[in-house]
Design a protein around this motif. Structure first.
Motif: not given
Length: 307
Positions: A234-261
Motif C-alpha cells: 500500500l502506497v499512501l498518497q495522503t496521510g490521514r489518521t488510520h487511512q490504510i485500516r479504514v480504506h481496506m475495511q471499506w473494501k471489505r478486506h480488513p487487516l488481519s488482527g485489526d479488531d477496531l476495524y
C-alpha cells in the motif's frame, strides 16, 4: 552545510552566496528559512553571521560571502520525560533520524501510554548526547503498527520535511496482510475520511471527510486453515489518521488482527501492518534517500505458515 562543534552545540547551517547585492533576508527565505524561524533566531538565543560577523537581515550580501545561521537552542518539552531503552536507529545524520519501531510501542506519549514511547527514548538520546533539541516527529505510526519513522532534530528541518510531505514528496510504502482476496491485483482507493460520530478514535469513510488516496497492489494470495488472506503493498498518497485500516475495511478486506476495524485476532493479535519503505529528498543535501525495513517476525510467520 550543517555544522555542530564541541564548543557550540547549537544547530547551524552555512551557505555560500553566489550573486551580488542580495538582501540577507531574501537570501535566507530562498533557502527555505521561514520568517517565523528568523524571528525565533533573533530573539531566542540564535544569531546570523556573514563572514564571521553578526549581521541583521537587512544586510546586503555579495558573491562569495559565507552566511551562517546559528539556530537557538531548543528546550525539551516539559511533558516528555527522557528515558533510556532500546532504540533501533537505521539512519542518522545531523538533521534527522530514521527509527524502526516495533509493534506495541507508541510513537509519542498519550494518556494511556505516557512513558516508554519512541519519543521518550529519542529525548533520552538527545539528553545523553548534550543535544539542545526537542523531538520533532515527522511521520507517525499507530502503536500496533511496526516499521519506519522519521524524526527531525530541529524545528527548521521539521518544517522543511513537513512541507515536502504536504507536497506529496514523501514515498510511504506499507505492507499488510488483509482478510479475503481482492478481486484485482492493482487498484486505487479514493474515499474521504473523517471521525466517526461519538468516537475520539475511530475513523470512517464519509462524504464530508478529508480527501484520502491509497494505492494497493496484491503481492501474494494465501490460504491458512481454509481462510483466504492476501499480502498487499500500500502506497499512501495522503496521510490521514488510520487511512490504510479504514480504506481496506471499506473494501471489505480488513487487516488481519485489526479488531477496531473488523479484522479477526485469531491469527495475529495486532493489525498486520508494517511501514516497509520511507523515501524523501534530504532537505539540506538535495539527495533522495530511500529507507527499507523487513517484515517483522509475526507477519513473516503468518506468510510462512500459509499455503
Amino acid at each position: 552545510m550543517i555544522n555542530r562543534d564541541g564548543q557550540d552545540p547549537r544547530f547551524r547551517l552555512t551557505f555560500h552566496v553566489e550573486e551580488d547585492d542580495v538582501l540577507l533576508r531574501e537570501f535566507l527565505h530562498a533557502k527555505g528559512i521561514s520568517r517565523r524561524t528568523l524571528t525565533a533566531t533573533k530573539y531566542e538565543g540564535g544569531h546570523i553571521s556573514v563572514n564571521g560577523i553578526e549581521r541583521n537581515v537587512r544586510h546586503l550580501l555579495q558573491k562569495g560571502d559565507l552566511v551562517a545561521v546559528h539556530f537557538p537552542p531548543e528546550q525539551p518539552s516539559a511533558g516528555l520525560q527522557p528515558e533510556e531503552g532500546e532504540l533501533s536507529i537505521l539512519y542518522e545524520d545531523e538533521a534527522f533520524i530514521i527509527v524502526d519501531k516495533p509493534a506495541g510501542k507508541s510513537t509519542i506519549p498519550s494518556r494511556d501510554h505516557p512513558t516508554g514511547t519512541v519519543a521518550n527514548l529519542v529525548a533520552g538520546k538527545f539528553a545523553r548526547e548534550g543535544l539542545p533539541a526537542t523531538v520533532h516527529v515527522v511521520t507517525r505510526l499507530d502503536r500496533d503498527t511496526s516499521g519506519l519513522l522519521c524524526i527531525a532534530k530541529n524545528r527548521h528541518i521539521h518544517h522543511l520535511l513537513s512541507e515536502q510531505m504536504m507536497a506529496s514528496g514523501f514515498h510511504r510504502e506499507y505492507k499488510a496482510i488483509v482478510e479475503g482476496w481482492p478481486e484485482i491485483d492493482r487498484f486505487v482507493i479514493e474515499q474521504p475520511l473523517g471521525r466517526k460520530e461519538g468516537s475520539i478514535i475511530k475513523r470512517i469513510v464519509r462524504p464530508d471527510g478529508q480527501y484520502a488516496r491509497t494505492d494497493v497492489e496484491v503481492l501474494r494470495r494465501l490460504q491458512r486453515n481454509g481462510q483466504s488472506l492476501a499480502l498487499v503493498k500500500l502506497v499512501l498518497q495522503t496521510g490521514r489518521t488510520h487511512q490504510i485500516r479504514v480504506h481496506m475495511q471499506w473494501k471489505r478486506h480488513p487487516l488481519s488482527g485489526d479488531d477496531l476495524y473488523g479484522g479477526s485476532t485469531e491469527i495475529i493479535g495486532r493489525q498486520a501492518l508494517h511501514c516497509a519503505k520511507l523515501g524523501f529528498t534530504n532537505p539540506l543535501t538535495g539527495i533522495y534517500q530511500l529507507f527499507n525495513s523487513d517484515l517483522p517476525h509475526d507477519m513473516q510467520c503468518m506468510i510462512s505458515q500459509t499455503s
